[in-house]
Design a protein around this motif. Structure first.
Motif, PDB file in Angstrom:
ATOM      1  N   LYS A  41      42.157  24.750  45.594  1.00 57.09           N
ATOM      2  CA  LYS A  41      42.357  24.074  44.308  1.00 57.09           C
ATOM      3  C   LYS A  41      41.620  24.834  43.212  1.00 57.09           C
ATOM      4  N   GLN A  42      41.940  24.512  41.995  1.00 59.79           N
ATOM      5  CA  GLN A  42      41.268  25.126  40.855  1.00 59.79           C
ATOM      6  C   GLN A  42      39.763  24.899  40.960  1.00 59.79           C
ATOM      7  N   GLY A  43      39.004  25.971  40.772  1.00 57.03           N
ATOM      8  CA  GLY A  43      37.551  25.897  40.882  1.00 57.03           C
ATOM      9  C   GLY A  43      37.016  26.390  42.207  1.00 57.03           C
ATOM     10  N   ASP A  44      37.892  26.561  43.209  1.00 53.88           N
ATOM     11  CA  ASP A  44      37.452  27.085  44.498  1.00 53.88           C
ATOM     12  C   ASP A  44      37.158  28.579  44.389  1.00 53.88           C
ATOM     13  N   SER A  45      36.387  29.076  45.361  1.00 50.58           N
ATOM     14  CA  SER A  45      36.036  30.497  45.395  1.00 50.58           C
ATOM     15  C   SER A  45      36.879  31.248  46.417  1.00 50.58           C
ATOM     16  N   ILE A  46      37.309  32.432  46.042  1.00 50.91           N
ATOM     17  CA  ILE A  46      37.996  33.347  46.946  1.00 50.91           C
ATOM     18  C   ILE A  46      37.354  34.721  46.770  1.00 50.91           C
ATOM     19  N   ALA A  47      37.044  35.375  47.877  1.00 52.17           N
ATOM     20  CA  ALA A  47      36.518  36.733  47.810  1.00 52.17           C
ATOM     21  C   ALA A  47      37.677  37.704  47.681  1.00 52.17           C
ATOM     22  N   VAL A  48      37.635  38.510  46.637  1.00 48.63           N
ATOM     23  CA  VAL A  48      38.674  39.505  46.361  1.00 48.63           C
ATOM     24  C   VAL A  48      38.031  40.888  46.453  1.00 48.63           C
ATOM     25  N   ASN A  49      38.372  41.632  47.505  1.00 52.65           N
ATOM     26  CA  ASN A  49      37.715  42.912  47.783  1.00 52.65           C
ATOM     27  C   ASN A  49      36.198  42.761  47.850  1.00 52.65           C
ATOM     28  N   GLY A  50      35.762  41.605  48.369  1.00 56.30           N
ATOM     29  CA  GLY A  50      34.333  41.374  48.556  1.00 56.30           C
ATOM     30  C   GLY A  50      33.641  40.758  47.364  1.00 56.30           C
ATOM     31  N   VAL A  51      34.391  40.450  46.305  1.00 56.02           N
ATOM     32  CA  VAL A  51      33.812  39.878  45.090  1.00 56.02           C
ATOM     33  C   VAL A  51      34.156  38.389  45.021  1.00 56.02           C
ATOM     34  N   CYS A  52      33.160  37.542  44.965  1.00 55.50           N
ATOM     35  CA  CYS A  52      33.371  36.101  44.875  1.00 55.50           C
ATOM     36  C   CYS A  52      33.888  35.750  43.485  1.00 55.50           C
ATOM     37  N   LEU A  53      35.121  35.209  43.414  1.00 54.62           N
ATOM     38  CA  LEU A  53      35.744  34.862  42.143  1.00 54.62           C
ATOM     39  C   LEU A  53      36.238  33.420  42.190  1.00 54.62           C
ATOM     40  N   THR A  54      36.293  32.781  41.042  1.00 51.60           N
ATOM     41  CA  THR A  54      36.689  31.383  40.937  1.00 51.60           C
ATOM     42  C   THR A  54      38.154  31.273  40.540  1.00 51.60           C
ATOM     43  N   VAL A  55      38.900  30.486  41.295  1.00 56.70           N
ATOM     44  CA  VAL A  55      40.314  30.279  41.002  1.00 56.70           C
ATOM     45  C   VAL A  55      40.442  29.460  39.726  1.00 56.70           C
ATOM     46  N   THR A  56      41.175  29.993  38.750  1.00 54.64           N
ATOM     47  CA  THR A  56      41.370  29.282  37.481  1.00 54.64           C
ATOM     48  C   THR A  56      42.737  28.614  37.402  1.00 54.64           C
TER      49      THR A  56
END
Length: 204
Positions: A41-56
């Motif tokens: 859901k919006q606000g969750d974290s996903i690691a993208v190439n090892g970088v923790c990013l927040t789903v907007t």
């Protein structure tokens, strides 16, 4: 928090500038590949190439994230449309810890100096910044582009890891070329131990 066990390989499909008074980073559109987004859901974290990013935002098979300029300065592989990226959803407390504890906060980038066949696997050798080498040890863990790997050996400012066929099939590491830059995160336990020893040494 993550494990370094990649769940899918996605692709950066769009890169748009954020130019506001508070942010000069980028908004990325990312195709999730085979990653199941049904529980994201919006606000969750996903690691993208090892970088923790927040789903907007979420759409069918895709999501968007905002990346600050500071993150862009410390990482690679996020600012080019068409880049294939390793993806991992955040760890749940009930999950198996198949890799090691990964924060998704990249320490620095390294440079690929060699990737050669070693039996059915490949030996990947990466040159890391001198400041990271105190946290890297043989048989210890390191994260390369979000992938949890075991350090085989160290020579100077370089370390080697073994890429088994499964890792090559499930990640974007098979696409690395010589001189490519990779995101590195050292083992957080090693960082904490070094910090405590430094504090104790200063106290003495």
């Amino acid at each position: 928090m993550f494990t370094g066990i990649i769940q899918a390989v996605g692709e950066v499909t769009s890169v748009c500038s954020i130019d506001t008074q508070c942010n000069t980073g980028l908004t990325l559109g990312i195709s999730a590949g085979t990653l199941d987004l049904s529980d994201v859901k919006q606000g969750d974290s996903i690691a993208v190439n090892g970088v923790c990013l927040t789903v907007t935002a979420l759409s069918a098979g895709a999501f968007t994230v905002d990346v600050s300029q500071e993150t862009l300065n410390c990482t690679q592989g996020l600012d080019q449309a068409g880049s294939r990226v390793n993806l991992e959803k955040a760890l749940r407390l009930s999950d198996r810890l198949g890799g090691h504890l990964v924060s998704g906060h990249v320490d620095a980038t390294g440079i690929v100096v060699k990737c050669v066949p070693a039996g059915e696997s490949y030996e990947l050798i990466v040159r890391a910044p001198e400041t990271l080498m105190r946290y890297i040890t043989p048989k210890g863990s390191i994260t390369v582009n979000g992938v949890s790997l075991t350090v085989n050996k160290i020579e100077g400012h370089e370390f080697s890891v073994n890429l088994i066929p499964h890792t090559l099939a499930m990640t974007n590491l098979k696409e690395l070329k010589l001189e490519a830059r990779v995101n590195l995160e050292t083992d957080m336990l090693a960082r904490y131990v070094a910090r405590l020893l430094n504090i104790q040494g200063n106290a003495d």
